[in-house]
Every structure is written in C-alpha cells, then in structure tokens.
Design a protein around this motif. Structure first.
Motif, PDB file in Angstrom:
ATOM      1  N   HIS A 227       0.843  -1.211   0.000  1.00 55.70           N
ATOM      2  CA  HIS A 227       0.000   0.000   0.000  1.00 55.70           C
ATOM      3  C   HIS A 227       0.874   1.254   0.000  1.00 55.70           C
ATOM      4  O   HIS A 227       0.589   2.222  -0.713  1.00 55.70           O
ATOM      5  CB  HIS A 227      -0.942  -0.014   1.205  1.00 55.70           C
ATOM      6  CG  HIS A 227      -1.925  -1.144   1.165  1.00 55.70           C
ATOM      7  ND1 HIS A 227      -2.997  -1.158   0.299  1.00 55.70           N
ATOM      8  CD2 HIS A 227      -1.978  -2.307   1.856  1.00 55.70           C
ATOM      9  CE1 HIS A 227      -3.677  -2.294   0.468  1.00 55.70           C
ATOM     10  NE2 HIS A 227      -3.077  -3.003   1.404  1.00 55.70           N
ATOM     11  N   GLN A 228       1.940   1.213   0.766  1.00 56.50           N
ATOM     12  CA  GLN A 228       2.872   2.341   0.840  1.00 56.50           C
ATOM     13  C   GLN A 228       3.528   2.587  -0.530  1.00 56.50           C
ATOM     14  O   GLN A 228       3.612   3.720  -1.008  1.00 56.50           O
ATOM     15  CB  GLN A 228       3.942   1.984   1.879  1.00 56.50           C
ATOM     16  CG  GLN A 228       4.800   3.143   2.349  1.00 56.50           C
ATOM     17  CD  GLN A 228       5.831   2.627   3.361  1.00 56.50           C
ATOM     18  OE1 GLN A 228       5.480   1.943   4.318  1.00 56.50           O
ATOM     19  NE2 GLN A 228       7.096   2.921   3.116  1.00 56.50           N
ATOM     20  N   GLN A 231       0.982   4.068  -2.994  1.00 49.00           N
ATOM     21  CA  GLN A 231       0.719   5.482  -2.703  1.00 49.00           C
ATOM     22  C   GLN A 231       1.864   6.357  -3.207  1.00 49.00           C
ATOM     23  O   GLN A 231       1.636   7.429  -3.772  1.00 49.00           O
ATOM     24  CB  GLN A 231       0.504   5.679  -1.191  1.00 49.00           C
ATOM     25  CG  GLN A 231      -0.861   5.166  -0.737  1.00 49.00           C
ATOM     26  CD  GLN A 231      -0.945   4.943   0.768  1.00 49.00           C
ATOM     27  OE1 GLN A 231      -0.061   5.349   1.518  1.00 49.00           O
ATOM     28  NE2 GLN A 231      -2.010   4.287   1.210  1.00 49.00           N
ATOM     29  N   ASN A 257      -8.028  -6.161   1.460  1.00 49.30           N
ATOM     30  CA  ASN A 257      -6.898  -5.515   0.788  1.00 49.30           C
ATOM     31  C   ASN A 257      -7.344  -4.824  -0.491  1.00 49.30           C
ATOM     32  O   ASN A 257      -6.870  -3.737  -0.820  1.00 49.30           O
ATOM     33  CB  ASN A 257      -5.796  -6.534   0.473  1.00 49.30           C
ATOM     34  CG  ASN A 257      -4.798  -6.654   1.602  1.00 49.30           C
ATOM     35  OD1 ASN A 257      -4.116  -5.700   1.952  1.00 49.30           O
ATOM     36  ND2 ASN A 257      -4.754  -7.825   2.217  1.00 49.30           N
ATOM     37  N   ALA A 260      -8.770  -1.521   0.187  1.00 51.09           N
ATOM     38  CA  ALA A 260      -7.688  -0.566   0.478  1.00 51.09           C
ATOM     39  C   ALA A 260      -6.955  -0.141  -0.798  1.00 51.09           C
ATOM     40  O   ALA A 260      -6.619   1.031  -0.975  1.00 51.09           O
ATOM     41  CB  ALA A 260      -6.717  -1.175   1.481  1.00 51.09           C
ATOM     42  N   TYR A 261      -6.745  -1.096  -1.720  1.00 49.92           N
ATOM     43  CA  TYR A 261      -6.043  -0.758  -2.971  1.00 49.92           C
ATOM     44  C   TYR A 261      -6.834   0.241  -3.819  1.00 49.92           C
ATOM     45  O   TYR A 261      -6.253   0.990  -4.601  1.00 49.92           O
ATOM     46  CB  TYR A 261      -5.805  -2.013  -3.820  1.00 49.92           C
ATOM     47  CG  TYR A 261      -4.806  -3.003  -3.270  1.00 49.92           C
ATOM     48  CD1 TYR A 261      -3.565  -2.594  -2.788  1.00 49.92           C
ATOM     49  CD2 TYR A 261      -5.090  -4.377  -3.253  1.00 49.92           C
ATOM     50  CE1 TYR A 261      -2.649  -3.510  -2.293  1.00 49.92           C
ATOM     51  CE2 TYR A 261      -4.175  -5.301  -2.769  1.00 49.92           C
ATOM     52  CZ  TYR A 261      -2.963  -4.871  -2.282  1.00 49.92           C
ATOM     53  OH  TYR A 261      -2.059  -5.772  -1.797  1.00 49.92           O
ATOM     54  N   LYS A 263      -9.789   2.218  -2.705  1.00 46.06           N
ATOM     55  CA  LYS A 263     -10.556   3.274  -2.037  1.00 46.06           C
ATOM     56  C   LYS A 263      -9.993   4.639  -2.444  1.00 46.06           C
ATOM     57  O   LYS A 263      -8.777   4.850  -2.348  1.00 46.06           O
ATOM     58  CB  LYS A 263     -10.436   3.084  -0.526  1.00 46.06           C
ATOM     59  CG  LYS A 263     -11.646   3.484   0.243  1.00 46.06           C
ATOM     60  CD  LYS A 263     -11.456   3.117   1.705  1.00 46.06           C
ATOM     61  CE  LYS A 263     -12.643   3.641   2.487  1.00 46.06           C
ATOM     62  NZ  LYS A 263     -12.634   3.157   3.850  1.00 46.06           N
ATOM     63  N   LYS A 264     -10.861   5.534  -2.882  1.00 42.61           N
ATOM     64  CA  LYS A 264     -10.390   6.832  -3.397  1.00 42.61           C
ATOM     65  C   LYS A 264      -9.457   7.563  -2.438  1.00 42.61           C
ATOM     66  O   LYS A 264      -8.420   8.080  -2.832  1.00 42.61           O
ATOM     67  CB  LYS A 264     -11.600   7.724  -3.716  1.00 42.61           C
ATOM     68  CG  LYS A 264     -12.095   7.529  -5.134  1.00 42.61           C
ATOM     69  CD  LYS A 264     -13.051   8.643  -5.535  1.00 42.61           C
ATOM     70  CE  LYS A 264     -13.483   8.424  -6.982  1.00 42.61           C
ATOM     71  NZ  LYS A 264     -14.895   8.516  -7.201  1.00 42.61           N
ATOM     72  N   ASP A 265      -9.833   7.599  -1.170  1.00 41.44           N
ATOM     73  CA  ASP A 265      -9.060   8.365  -0.177  1.00 41.44           C
ATOM     74  C   ASP A 265      -7.645   7.818   0.032  1.00 41.44           C
ATOM     75  O   ASP A 265      -6.775   8.509   0.555  1.00 41.44           O
ATOM     76  CB  ASP A 265      -9.775   8.365   1.185  1.00 41.44           C
ATOM     77  CG  ASP A 265     -11.135   9.042   1.090  1.00 41.44           C
ATOM     78  OD1 ASP A 265     -11.397   9.673   0.044  1.00 41.44           O
ATOM     79  OD2 ASP A 265     -11.936   8.935   2.039  1.00 41.44           O
ATOM     80  N   ASN A 266      -7.429   6.556  -0.351  1.00 44.42           N
ATOM     81  CA  ASN A 266      -6.104   5.952  -0.138  1.00 44.42           C
ATOM     82  C   ASN A 266      -5.096   6.335  -1.224  1.00 44.42           C
ATOM     83  O   ASN A 266      -3.897   6.122  -1.065  1.00 44.42           O
ATOM     84  CB  ASN A 266      -6.221   4.423  -0.076  1.00 44.42           C
ATOM     85  CG  ASN A 266      -6.858   3.958   1.220  1.00 44.42           C
ATOM     86  OD1 ASN A 266      -7.312   4.772   2.011  1.00 44.42           O
ATOM     87  ND2 ASN A 266      -6.909   2.659   1.430  1.00 44.42           N
ATOM     88  N   HIS A 267      -5.591   6.854  -2.345  1.00 44.35           N
ATOM     89  CA  HIS A 267      -4.714   7.282  -3.457  1.00 44.35           C
ATOM     90  C   HIS A 267      -3.754   6.174  -3.892  1.00 44.35           C
ATOM     91  O   HIS A 267      -2.536   6.354  -3.913  1.00 44.35           O
ATOM     92  CB  HIS A 267      -3.939   8.548  -3.070  1.00 44.35           C
ATOM     93  CG  HIS A 267      -4.836   9.682  -2.672  1.00 44.35           C
ATOM     94  ND1 HIS A 267      -5.629  10.348  -3.573  1.00 44.35           N
ATOM     95  CD2 HIS A 267      -5.100  10.235  -1.460  1.00 44.35           C
ATOM     96  CE1 HIS A 267      -6.328  11.272  -2.934  1.00 44.35           C
ATOM     97  NE2 HIS A 267      -6.038  11.219  -1.659  1.00 44.35           N
ATOM     98  N   GLU A 268      -4.342   5.010  -4.226  1.00 46.00           N
ATOM     99  CA  GLU A 268      -3.517   3.902  -4.724  1.00 46.00           C
ATOM    100  C   GLU A 268      -3.891   3.608  -6.181  1.00 46.00           C
ATOM    101  O   GLU A 268      -3.283   4.155  -7.095  1.00 46.00           O
ATOM    102  CB  GLU A 268      -3.658   2.677  -3.811  1.00 46.00           C
ATOM    103  CG  GLU A 268      -3.114   2.966  -2.402  1.00 46.00           C
ATOM    104  CD  GLU A 268      -3.122   1.774  -1.461  1.00 46.00           C
ATOM    105  OE1 GLU A 268      -3.046   0.618  -1.951  1.00 46.00           O
ATOM    106  OE2 GLU A 268      -3.203   1.990  -0.230  1.00 46.00           O
TER     107      GLU A 268
END
Length: 551
Positions: A227-228, A231, A257, A260-261, A263-268
């Motif tokens: 995820h890091q 991003q 996961n 998380a990959y 989701k808009k707010d996560n910027h992935e």
C-alpha cells in the motif's frame, strides 16, 4: 465521464491482426482495425505488453521499458496508434510489468557484470550454510524460485520464469526508475496503466523459509508495504492526472486488501483484477483438472466481492476472459447448442454489475476454446509443462490432452477470427497459433447477421445511459437457486432486476413479492422479451437473461 461509465477492451497484440504477413499481430494491424473497434463504443483499450522482450513469457519478460519490440512495430507506429484511437474517443492503457524484468534487461546484465549499484536492483542471496538454496520458495511456473546468479555463487529470486528476475522494491532507486517509465508513457498521452501481479512486490528483506505445509506465496502476497509503494507511485506519477485509469492485477488477494487498494481516499489504484471466480472449475484448487464448474460457488464469489467492495468503497474490474484464461463461454456456457444465448447471458451478468467491465478481443463475437488435437498445436510454455506433469502423474495422453484443451492459456490466445478463410483473415503468412472454428465464428459473419456483437453494443450503451448501472448499489436475490443468478441494483428510488438462467433447462422463476405488479421497463433481453409489469413468475428459456427497470 466517470470510471463507472467506462467499458474497457483488451487487445492481445500478437493475436489481433497481422499487417505484414509474418504470422504475428502488430501495431499497424490494430490501426487498420480501428473502424471495427469504434463500432463497439468502448472507452479505452488495454494492450498486453509490446515492449522489447525475448518473449519467454509472451512479453511479460521486459528487456526495455522504453522501446517497442520490432516484432510489433516502431515507436512511430505507436504514436500513430494513440493519435488515431484518440480521434475516435478511445484512450490507451499500457501493461506495466514491475514485479520483475527480463534477465536480458541492462539492469540485470550490469548486475551480472559486477556493478554493485545494479546488484541492489535484485534479490541476490547466498546459499544456506549447508549449500542449499537461500529459501524454500517455489516459482509460480514450477520448481524453485531461485537460479544461480552467474558464477558468483549467489542466487537471484524469480517468482515466475527464471528469465524474469524479481526487482527489489525496497531499493528507492528501483522505485525511481519504474516511476520514470510511467512518466515517459504519460508524456506520450497514455491515460491508463495496468500493473501486473503488483501485490507481490512487498517481499520481506529477510526472505524467510515458508513453514511446513504453508504455501510460500503467503509470505510475499498483499504485504502491508505494498500500500505504501502504491501510494508513492500514485503521488509521483499517474496521481497527477485526474483522468488516468489504473488497475492492479492481484494474485490471491482478499476483499479487505482490495478495498484498500481501490478506495479513493487511499490514493492507490482505480480498481483491481481478482481471479477467485475463475477457479470454480478447479478440482481441490488445482488448475490442471477437468470438472464441471460449481455454480453455487461462482454466484457466492461474485456476490461476496460485489457486496464487500460496495460496502467498503472499493471498485471491481469486471471480467470473464483475458489472455491467461480459457474462454468463459466454453467454461460456463454451452458453446455447442446455445453459443449465442449463453454468450449474451454471461455478458448480461457481468455488464450490469457494479464495477468497470472489460471485454477481451473475440468475446464480442462469441469465440470459444479451439479444439486442438495434439500437444504440438500448443505454444504456451505453461501448457507444455503441465502436459508433461500430467503424464508423469500417470494420466494417459488422451486424458491429459482433454485437461489441456479445457485449461490452456492458448485457448484465448488463438488469433482473432476476422473471416471464414483458412487463416481466419488474421494473416497472409503462417499464424503463430492455429485459428479454429472460423467457418462458424468470425467478425464478418457476426457483423452481417450475428446477434452477439449487437447485444454487446447495447449493454455498453445501457451503462452510459442509465446511472443505476454505473452508480447503483448491489444486492443479491435468492442466492440458493440451483440454476438462476439474480441480483438487484438500486439508485435514486429505482431498482434494476437482473435475472440470468445459467443452464439449458427452462425454469419458472419467482420474483421478489415486493416488486410484483409494479410498472417496469425491459432494458435488455436476449430473447426479445418485453415486459411492462413485473410478473410474479417469469418463465426463463435456456440461458435467458433479462433486466427489468422498476420505477
């Protein structure tokens, strides 16, 4: 236009259209077929890799991320392709293979020559004290995941083929180089990126042994650091463009996961490809087996991912077919007796779900698995290895071939059928893989009098016309029915009932009571059924699909 309205087409360049008679599809061939692509009204095309490569894994072993392989054409051809597609309102998505590169790549070659800087681009390890391999991980293509690093006494990690050396994402210089690649293609006008097996880039620096009876993939799949990395990649590359569409191919991932990959707010990433629904005809989880598909399992998986991703604010890439899968029509439909109806039913199921639909070349004309009669007809390395393994297990040649016919990646890689001629209108030379069934299934016949292509056109148009398809919520209807998969989409006080008979047996299907007798509009039906009111029972014909918009 939002992500939810888009429909993406996939082209496997090697098998699409050959413009120069060498038996291999190419970029100029794609340019010549743009009028055909335009008719579908797709928004973007994902192209499998056409970068410089030794082609040990069909271009997924990249030796130069900045150059077009002469097999497919030139950079001038690419520039013309992107310009002409854009004039027809079609954007380009390129395949970024960043978990590994070819051992022919200059990075690996410089590392081999002793350059310390480039040695740190890879996972190089000493053998264990007893002389055995650095760890017990297995390659996804069979055998150990380690190969000797020249004559140094060290080994390099390859989760895939030994010609595909895994890149060390822990090294910020590696990440910088890969981000440069994305920015190079962005500058050329590329608006989409697909990231190959991107959730296995988070390997731990220690690379410990997998415990007994635990698959080694558990140790390197979906690690939190992925995820890091995503991003960081987003921030330094495509995240600067509002319009860019990204999709991650996720190997053995899970819903949490994937939320998380995406989701808009996560910027992935914009969305993910996941494969659980395409393993429902694997016996005991093993690909090289032949059993009927498990319908209940298929419904449950489609449903779980729809509900889970929707509830968590994630986004699905929707697909039945790609270059690594046998044709869905041969797996989940009846390609012999109800080819058109089952193709349309499968398309209805997929295109009316929440997510972004992908269409693989030839799906829109109802292509099916070729009936190759010998292992020598196949080209795919994974297929040939699997055939030998099946023989080693004691299967006779006929049984082994039957499994290969059902599961080989070459099924969907057989050339696109443009007409009914001997070479299917794909090439004037010798095709790299034999076309089959083109006498019955080809573009010319489909455009002239077929029903599958117009049905796809209609589904694509519906997604762009009705916000309920693009933006509606999802909920299942009666998941336990033995032969019907039905679901409901809801949006702004409307409901869309989607009812699909997955079998050749006709069936009387009872609709939910609270919708009965309400006024309705038939959005699509593959038997031209026109209902103006929701009935209490609908009589479904073989492989019938029906979508009712309830006011």
């Amino acid at each position: 236009m939002s992500l939810a309205d888009k429909v993406i087409y996939q082209i496997y360049p090697k098998s699409f259209y050959d413009s120069n008679g060498d038996g291999i599809g190419d970029l100029r061939g794609i340019i010549q077929k743009i009028p055909y692509l335009k008719q579908l009204n797709i928004d973007m095309i994902w192209f499998n890799p056409f970068f410089v490569s030794p082609q040990n894994d069909n271009g997924y072993d990249i030796a130069d991320y900045y150059a077009i392989d002469p097999l497919f054409g030139t950079m001038a051809d690419f520039d013309e392709l992107i310009t002409q597609l854009r004039q027809n309102h079609i954007e380009v998505m390129l395949d970024m293979v960043f978990n590994h590169c070819s051992t022919n790549h200059q990075w690996f070659q410089k590392a081999l020559a002793g350059d310390q800087y480039y040695q740190n681009f890879f996972y190089l390890r000493q053998p264990k004290a007893d002389g055995s391999l650095p760890n017990n991980w297995r390659s996804k293509f069979g055998g150990p995941a380690w190969a000797p690093f020249g004559n140094t006494g060290k080994y390099y990690l390859h989760l895939y083929d030994k010609s595909q050396a895994d890149l060390n994402w822990h090294n910020p210089e590696v990440r910088k180089e890969l981000f440069k690649v994305i920015n190079f293609w962005r500058a050329k006008g590329v608006k989409g990126f697909r990231f190959d097996v991107i959730n296995v880039i988070g390997k731990d620096e220690t690379l410990a042994d997998a415990p007994a009876k635990i698959d080694s993939k558990v140790l390197y799949t979906d690690q939190p650091i992925v995820h890091q990395y995503l991003q960081e990649m987003n921030k330094n590359t495509f995240g600067r463009d509002l319009e860019t569409v990204t999709v991650g191919e996720m190997s053995s991932t899970d819903i949490a996961n994937s939320i998380a990959y995406t989701k808009k707010d996560n910027h992935e990433l914009s969305m993910v490809f996941t494969f659980h629904h395409l393993k429902v005809d694997y016996q005991d989880g093993q690909k090289w087996t032949k059993i009927p598909f498990d319908f209940q399992k298929l419904k449950q998986l489609l449903n779980d991912w729809q509900v889970g991703m929707s509830n968590g604010g994630g986004w699905n890439a929707l697909f039945w077919n790609n270059h690594d899968q046998p044709w869905a029509l041969s797996r989940f439909g009846d390609s012999k007796h109800y080819r058109a109806k089952s193709a349309e039913m499968l398309a209805t199921v997929l295109h009316l779900l929440r997510g972004t639909p992908y269409i693989y070349q030839g799906e829109e004309i109802g292509m099916i698995n070729p009936n190759y009669q010998s292992i020598t007809d196949y080209v795919d390395i994974e297929t040939k290895n699997a055939y030998q393994e099946l023989l080693k297990k004691g299967l006779d040649g006929q049984k082994a071939l039957a499994i290969i016919q059902a599961k080989s990646r070459d099924n969907s890689r057989s050339p696109m059928h443009w007409d009914d001629s001997q070479k299917a209108g794909f090439t004037t030379g010798t095709p790299w893989l034999k076309p089959q069934d083109q006498a019955q299934i080809n573009v010319a016949a489909e455009l002239d009098h077929g029903e599958i292509f117009p049905y796809y056109q209609k589904l694509i148009q519906l997604r762009k016309t009705y916000p309920i398809i693009a933006n509606g919520s999802y909920q299942p209807i009666d998941l336990n029915h033995p032969q019907v998969y039905a679901y409901c989409r809801k949006y702004n006080g409307q409901a869309l009932l989607v009812i699909n008979n997955f079998y050749a047996n006709p069936v009387s299907y009872q609709l939910p009571q609270h919708y009965q007798k309400l006024p309705a509009e038939t959005l699509i039906s593959n038997y031209s059924k026109q209902l103006k009111v929701v009935p209490s029972v609908v009589n479904l014909k073989p492989y019938e699909a029906l979508a009712l918009l309830v006011k």
